[in-house]
Design a protein around this motif. Structure first.
Motif, PDB file in Angstrom:
ATOM      1  N   ALA A 299      13.167  10.565  -2.346  1.00 54.44           N
ATOM      2  CA  ALA A 299      13.583  10.353  -3.885  1.00 54.44           C
ATOM      3  C   ALA A 299      15.203   9.932  -4.010  1.00 54.44           C
ATOM      4  O   ALA A 299      15.396   9.201  -4.887  1.00 54.44           O
ATOM      5  CB  ALA A 299      13.240  11.423  -4.731  1.00 54.44           C
ATOM      6  N   LYS A 300      16.060  10.757  -3.561  1.00 51.68           N
ATOM      7  CA  LYS A 300      17.438  10.469  -3.618  1.00 51.68           C
ATOM      8  C   LYS A 300      17.969   9.070  -3.178  1.00 51.68           C
ATOM      9  O   LYS A 300      18.854   8.529  -3.486  1.00 51.68           O
ATOM     10  CB  LYS A 300      18.180  11.551  -3.017  1.00 51.68           C
ATOM     11  CG  LYS A 300      17.886  12.890  -3.423  1.00 51.68           C
ATOM     12  CD  LYS A 300      18.597  13.908  -2.773  1.00 51.68           C
ATOM     13  CE  LYS A 300      18.261  15.356  -3.395  1.00 51.68           C
ATOM     14  NZ  LYS A 300      18.795  16.647  -2.558  1.00 51.68           N
ATOM     15  N   LEU A 301      17.263   8.371  -2.140  1.00 48.00           N
ATOM     16  CA  LEU A 301      17.407   7.245  -1.591  1.00 48.00           C
ATOM     17  C   LEU A 301      16.958   6.318  -2.351  1.00 48.00           C
ATOM     18  O   LEU A 301      17.082   5.054  -1.989  1.00 48.00           O
ATOM     19  CB  LEU A 301      16.855   7.219  -0.086  1.00 48.00           C
ATOM     20  CG  LEU A 301      17.765   8.141   0.853  1.00 48.00           C
ATOM     21  CD1 LEU A 301      16.710   7.828   2.425  1.00 48.00           C
ATOM     22  CD2 LEU A 301      19.107   7.655   1.204  1.00 48.00           C
ATOM     23  N   GLY A 302      16.304   6.427  -3.455  1.00 53.21           N
ATOM     24  CA  GLY A 302      15.494   5.348  -4.142  1.00 53.21           C
ATOM     25  C   GLY A 302      14.057   4.898  -3.858  1.00 53.21           C
ATOM     26  O   GLY A 302      13.643   3.903  -4.382  1.00 53.21           O
ATOM     27  N   GLY A 303      13.485   5.864  -3.082  1.00 50.63           N
ATOM     28  CA  GLY A 303      12.178   5.329  -2.428  1.00 50.63           C
ATOM     29  C   GLY A 303      11.074   5.645  -3.236  1.00 50.63           C
ATOM     30  O   GLY A 303       9.823   5.287  -3.105  1.00 50.63           O
ATOM     31  N   TYR A 304      11.260   6.339  -4.630  1.00 50.15           N
ATOM     32  CA  TYR A 304      10.342   6.509  -5.564  1.00 50.15           C
ATOM     33  C   TYR A 304      10.882   5.930  -6.918  1.00 50.15           C
ATOM     34  O   TYR A 304      12.120   5.588  -7.048  1.00 50.15           O
ATOM     35  CB  TYR A 304      10.029   7.925  -5.929  1.00 50.15           C
ATOM     36  CG  TYR A 304       9.353   8.558  -4.693  1.00 50.15           C
ATOM     37  CD1 TYR A 304       7.982   8.619  -4.617  1.00 50.15           C
ATOM     38  CD2 TYR A 304       9.954   9.132  -3.580  1.00 50.15           C
ATOM     39  CE1 TYR A 304       7.141   9.191  -3.694  1.00 50.15           C
ATOM     40  CE2 TYR A 304       9.466  10.016  -2.532  1.00 50.15           C
ATOM     41  CZ  TYR A 304       7.895   9.917  -2.584  1.00 50.15           C
ATOM     42  OH  TYR A 304       7.253  10.567  -1.672  1.00 50.15           O
ATOM     43  N   PRO A 305       9.872   5.655  -7.876  1.00 51.34           N
ATOM     44  CA  PRO A 305      10.166   5.014  -9.078  1.00 51.34           C
ATOM     45  C   PRO A 305      10.982   5.948  -9.583  1.00 51.34           C
ATOM     46  O   PRO A 305      11.312   7.292  -9.703  1.00 51.34           O
ATOM     47  CB  PRO A 305       9.104   5.109 -10.208  1.00 51.34           C
ATOM     48  CG  PRO A 305       7.758   5.158  -8.934  1.00 51.34           C
ATOM     49  CD  PRO A 305       8.331   5.903  -7.718  1.00 51.34           C
ATOM     50  N   THR A 306      12.296   5.325 -10.365  1.00 50.43           N
ATOM     51  CA  THR A 306      13.117   6.119 -11.364  1.00 50.43           C
ATOM     52  C   THR A 306      12.336   6.820 -12.538  1.00 50.43           C
ATOM     53  O   THR A 306      11.351   6.305 -12.548  1.00 50.43           O
ATOM     54  CB  THR A 306      14.315   5.444 -11.699  1.00 50.43           C
ATOM     55  OG1 THR A 306      13.634   4.341 -12.719  1.00 50.43           O
ATOM     56  CG2 THR A 306      14.974   4.599 -10.686  1.00 50.43           C
TER      57      THR A 306
ATOM     58  N   GLU B 192       0.879  -1.107  -0.019  1.00 48.74           N
ATOM     59  CA  GLU B 192       0.016  -0.026  -0.082  1.00 48.74           C
ATOM     60  C   GLU B 192       0.961   1.305  -0.080  1.00 48.74           C
ATOM     61  O   GLU B 192       0.474   2.243  -0.686  1.00 48.74           O
ATOM     62  CB  GLU B 192      -0.936   0.017   1.245  1.00 48.74           C
ATOM     63  CG  GLU B 192      -0.547   0.019   2.642  1.00 48.74           C
ATOM     64  CD  GLU B 192      -0.121  -1.538   2.835  1.00 48.74           C
ATOM     65  OE1 GLU B 192      -0.431  -1.710   4.261  1.00 48.74           O
ATOM     66  OE2 GLU B 192       0.119  -2.425   2.098  1.00 48.74           O
ATOM     67  N   GLU B 193       1.977   1.292   0.608  1.00 42.96           N
ATOM     68  CA  GLU B 193       2.922   2.442   0.526  1.00 42.96           C
ATOM     69  C   GLU B 193       3.892   2.328  -0.699  1.00 42.96           C
ATOM     70  O   GLU B 193       3.964   3.585  -1.231  1.00 42.96           O
ATOM     71  CB  GLU B 193       3.929   2.441   1.813  1.00 42.96           C
ATOM     72  CG  GLU B 193       3.326   2.380   3.266  1.00 42.96           C
ATOM     73  CD  GLU B 193       2.485   3.686   3.303  1.00 42.96           C
ATOM     74  OE1 GLU B 193       2.931   4.785   2.876  1.00 42.96           O
ATOM     75  OE2 GLU B 193       1.868   3.800   4.060  1.00 42.96           O
ATOM     76  N   LEU B 194       4.102   1.354  -1.213  1.00 40.93           N
ATOM     77  CA  LEU B 194       4.874   1.400  -2.425  1.00 40.93           C
ATOM     78  C   LEU B 194       4.063   1.849  -3.609  1.00 40.93           C
ATOM     79  O   LEU B 194       4.364   2.570  -4.390  1.00 40.93           O
ATOM     80  CB  LEU B 194       5.096  -0.148  -2.770  1.00 40.93           C
ATOM     81  CG  LEU B 194       6.340  -0.391  -3.585  1.00 40.93           C
ATOM     82  CD1 LEU B 194       7.707  -0.240  -3.119  1.00 40.93           C
ATOM     83  CD2 LEU B 194       6.217  -1.685  -4.431  1.00 40.93           C
ATOM     84  N   SER B 195       2.725   1.357  -3.590  1.00 38.02           N
ATOM     85  CA  SER B 195       1.685   1.968  -4.526  1.00 38.02           C
ATOM     86  C   SER B 195       1.426   3.459  -4.347  1.00 38.02           C
ATOM     87  O   SER B 195       1.302   4.138  -5.444  1.00 38.02           O
ATOM     88  CB  SER B 195       0.761   0.896  -4.730  1.00 38.02           C
ATOM     89  OG  SER B 195      -0.280   0.902  -3.618  1.00 38.02           O
ATOM     90  N   ALA B 196       1.245   3.664  -3.195  1.00 37.41           N
ATOM     91  CA  ALA B 196       0.943   5.321  -3.154  1.00 37.41           C
ATOM     92  C   ALA B 196       2.178   6.198  -3.616  1.00 37.41           C
ATOM     93  O   ALA B 196       1.892   7.116  -3.782  1.00 37.41           O
ATOM     94  CB  ALA B 196       0.681   5.164  -1.387  1.00 37.41           C
ATOM     95  N   ARG B 197       3.335   5.752  -3.164  1.00 40.22           N
ATOM     96  CA  ARG B 197       4.610   6.716  -3.870  1.00 40.22           C
ATOM     97  C   ARG B 197       4.722   6.610  -5.268  1.00 40.22           C
ATOM     98  O   ARG B 197       4.975   7.553  -5.864  1.00 40.22           O
ATOM     99  CB  ARG B 197       5.792   6.048  -2.997  1.00 40.22           C
ATOM    100  CG  ARG B 197       5.777   5.995  -1.505  1.00 40.22           C
ATOM    101  CD  ARG B 197       7.200   5.827  -1.110  1.00 40.22           C
ATOM    102  NE  ARG B 197       7.847   4.750  -1.536  1.00 40.22           N
ATOM    103  CZ  ARG B 197       7.996   3.619  -0.815  1.00 40.22           C
ATOM    104  NH1 ARG B 197       7.043   3.594   0.225  1.00 40.22           N
ATOM    105  NH2 ARG B 197       8.549   2.638  -1.476  1.00 40.22           N
ATOM    106  N   ALA B 198       4.393   5.494  -5.913  1.00 42.98           N
ATOM    107  CA  ALA B 198       4.206   5.502  -7.407  1.00 42.98           C
ATOM    108  C   ALA B 198       3.114   6.221  -8.034  1.00 42.98           C
ATOM    109  O   ALA B 198       3.398   7.033  -8.995  1.00 42.98           O
ATOM    110  CB  ALA B 198       4.162   4.033  -7.891  1.00 42.98           C
TER     111      ALA B 198
END
Length: 263
Positions: free
Chosen positions: A227-234, A196-202
């Motif tokens: 974002a700089k840590l890779g927590g959002y999609p590239t 649910e968190e992964l999809s919300a960030r995407a």
């Protein structure tokens, strides 16, 4: 000046024609079940927030190409402003009460993220052929359920989740998921890799990538610390996911418009 009262960058149409709105208009326009305001919200804060929320949700409907009243999820969603909350938490979605809560002085940029949680929760009852828990999120169930309803809308959401969570072979985790797992391992907790968190960030990233820009709706998915840590999609991952988000909400918007015309 509080974070809420500070001016937020926005590039989009003037839906209000320069006129202030109140939360009653927010409720009526976007189909919320109810609006709940904290007792310590001043008249000035309430006015400012109503305008910000109205513009942000109007931008969201434009980006997703859905009718404004769809935001309230068939009048099942309550919007709370300046009520309760936790220190340092911008906003949250409470599944037990179906409430999207924005903190009075820290709700900036979290609205799209939390609306996705509400939507993810709401849609779970329609995605599968058999009953689901009333507290379940569709994204989380998708990883353990195979009984996807054959409706075209559900097939489109199924395709989105598959490309979000899995690699091209559909047998292994996507790189985005792997980075989230690494973030959780570094922090010693499970959070970033929760579906649910992964999809919300995407979803946030998809919204911020649109030509309409609204910092109150979404912020920080491109240059923020996470974002700089890779927590959002590239950028490459976002380009892969964007057509699936667009297709799903296009189908949803068309279905809702037909339903509205039939009424």
């Amino acid at each position: 000046m509080s974070q809420l009262m500070a001016k937020k960058y926005r590039r989009g149409p003037d839906y209000r024609f320069g006129v202030d709105v109140d939360f009653a208009e927010v409720r009526a326009t976007f189909g919320f079940r109810a609006i709940s305001l904290g007792r310590w919200v001043s008249a000035e804060e309430c006015q400012r927030a109503a305008n910000l929320v109205y513009d942000a949700l109007a931008d969201l409907t434009q980006i997703l190409a859905i009718p404004p009243e769809a935001i309230g999820l068939r009048q099942t969603l309550t919007l709370a402003f300046g009520q309760g909350g936790q220190l340092g938490v911008q906003a949250h979605y409470q599944s037990t009460t179906r409430t999207l809560a924005l903190a009075k002085n820290a709700g900036c940029g979290a609205l799209a993220h939390e609306w996705w949680h509400a939507f993810d929760h709401y849609i779970s009852r329609f995605l599968f052929t058999s009953q689901v828990s009333r507290l379940a999120f569709a994204s989380k169930l998708w990883l353990t359920r195979e009984d996807i309803n054959t409706h075209p809308m559900n097939q489109a959401l199924n395709s989105l989740f598959r490309h979000l969570f899995l690699d091209a072979s559909a047998h292994h985790s996507s790189d985005y998921m792997k980075r989230a797992i690494d973030l959780d391992n570094s922090a010693g907790r499970l959070y970033f890799a929760m579906p649910e968190e992964l999809s919300a960030r995407a979803f946030e990233h998809y919204i911020q990538s649109h030509t309409l820009q609204n910092q109150y709706l979404v912020n920080g998915t491109k240059q923020g610390e996470l974002a700089k840590l890779g927590g959002y999609p590239t950028d490459d991952e976002a380009r892969l996911l964007a057509p699936y988000f667009s297709r799903y909400f296009a189908i949803l918007g068309q279905a809702l418009s037909r339903s509205h015309d039939a009424d």
